[in-house]
Design an enzyme around this catalytic site. Structure first.
Site, PDB file in Angstrom:
ATOM      1  N   SER A 149       0.801  -1.224   0.000  1.00 56.35           N
ATOM      2  CA  SER A 149       0.000   0.000   0.000  1.00 56.35           C
ATOM      3  C   SER A 149       0.834   1.274   0.000  1.00 56.35           C
ATOM      4  CB  SER A 149      -0.936   0.005   1.212  1.00 56.35           C
ATOM      5  OG  SER A 149      -0.200  -0.173   2.419  1.00 56.35           O
ATOM      6  N   HIS A 205      -1.118   5.785   6.836  1.00 56.03           N
ATOM      7  CA  HIS A 205      -0.466   5.727   5.541  1.00 56.03           C
ATOM      8  C   HIS A 205      -0.095   7.153   5.133  1.00 56.03           C
ATOM      9  CE1 HIS A 205      -2.186   1.689   5.305  1.00 56.03           C
ATOM     10  NE2 HIS A 205      -1.321   1.447   4.329  1.00 56.03           N
TER      11      HIS A 205
END
Length: 260
Positions: free
Chosen positions: A38, A241
């Site tokens: 990711s 993230h």
């Protein structure tokens, strides 16, 4: 007036001759492949799409847009582990890649369950879960990384392969955060252990390791100018993230500096 006209004609003709004589900018011959999880697909940034949650704001897509490679394969996929590199991503690479980038290993080490434990449990439970991940990194991850790197090298024997590490997730000075300072320090220490092992195995494989921690320094979650999202409810996968700034000002320069 006639003299001025003649001079103008001479100048124009000279400039035109220089323009015609100047060589055209050569088209890029680089075939670039972006592999990984990711942190390479662009989770955390706007515009994610598909089951792999790829975003044009990812460092990989931004680099391709800015450098116009001859070809660009965007194979990174949110949630990927080292086995996915071996079984899916590396086999999907076209032969003859010149440049490869990858982030991998965080999911193998239990990124998501560790963060969830730290969000919902005590400081000591968080530390214990991080220590489980450190044990995995020390004992199991090296072989997993080696297999993934070997699969890449087998498919792209001449490529420059840039392995990027992971940032420290948190700033630890602010008292205002969804996690205690103790939990933030535990998670950051886990990232340091993970990065050290990734660097070791990448260099053993003959790859280039790019440490992103300098670019993210002072910009973790719970800082005044974060490059990393904190807890995000919608969409939940964005939690912890990189955000747009993290990909543009963190990962992109770290990769660009190692790609050449």
């Amino acid at each position: 007036m006639r003299t001025a006209h003649v001079l103008a004609t001479l100048v124009t003709s000279s400039l035109l001759s220089l323009a015609l004589a100047a060589p055209a900018q050569a088209a890029s011959t680089i075939d670039y492949v972006a592999l990984g999880d990711s942190y390479s697909s662009g989770v955390g940034a706007p515009g994610q799409s598909g089951s792999c949650m790829r975003s044009n704001t990812s460092y990989a897509a931004q680099w391709a847009s800015r450098n116009d490679p001859a070809s660009f394969q965007f194979l990174a996929c949110g949630g990927a582990v080292t086995d996915d590199i071996v079984n899916t991503q590396a086999p999907a690479m076209r032969s003859g890649a010149d440049l490869v980038s990858i982030t991998i290993g965080g999911n193998d080490a239990g990124f998501a369950p560790t963060v969830i434990t730290c969000l919902t449990s005590t400081d000591s439970a968080c530390a214990a879960k991080v220590n489980e991940g450190k044990a995995y990194v020390a004992n199991t991850l090296p072989g997993k990384l080696d297999a993934a790197y070997q699969a890449i090298r087998a498919k792209a024997p001449e490529a420059r392969v840039v392995v990027l590490g992971y940032p420290l997730l948190f700033g630890t000075s602010s008292l205002i955060c969804e996690m205690s300072i103790a939990k933030r320090r535990s998670l950051n220490s886990g990232a340091e252990v993970l990065d050290a092992m990734i660097k070791q195995r990448a260099e053993a494989a003959g790859f280039v390791y790019s440490d992103v921690r300098d670019e993210f320094s002072g910009h973790g979650a719970c800082t005044s100018r974060p490059y990393i999202n904190g807890l995000t409810i919608i969409p939940p996968q964005n939690s912890y993230h990189p955000n747009s700034s993290g990909y543009t000002n963190g990962y992109l320069p770290a990769f660009s500096g190692s790609a050449a």
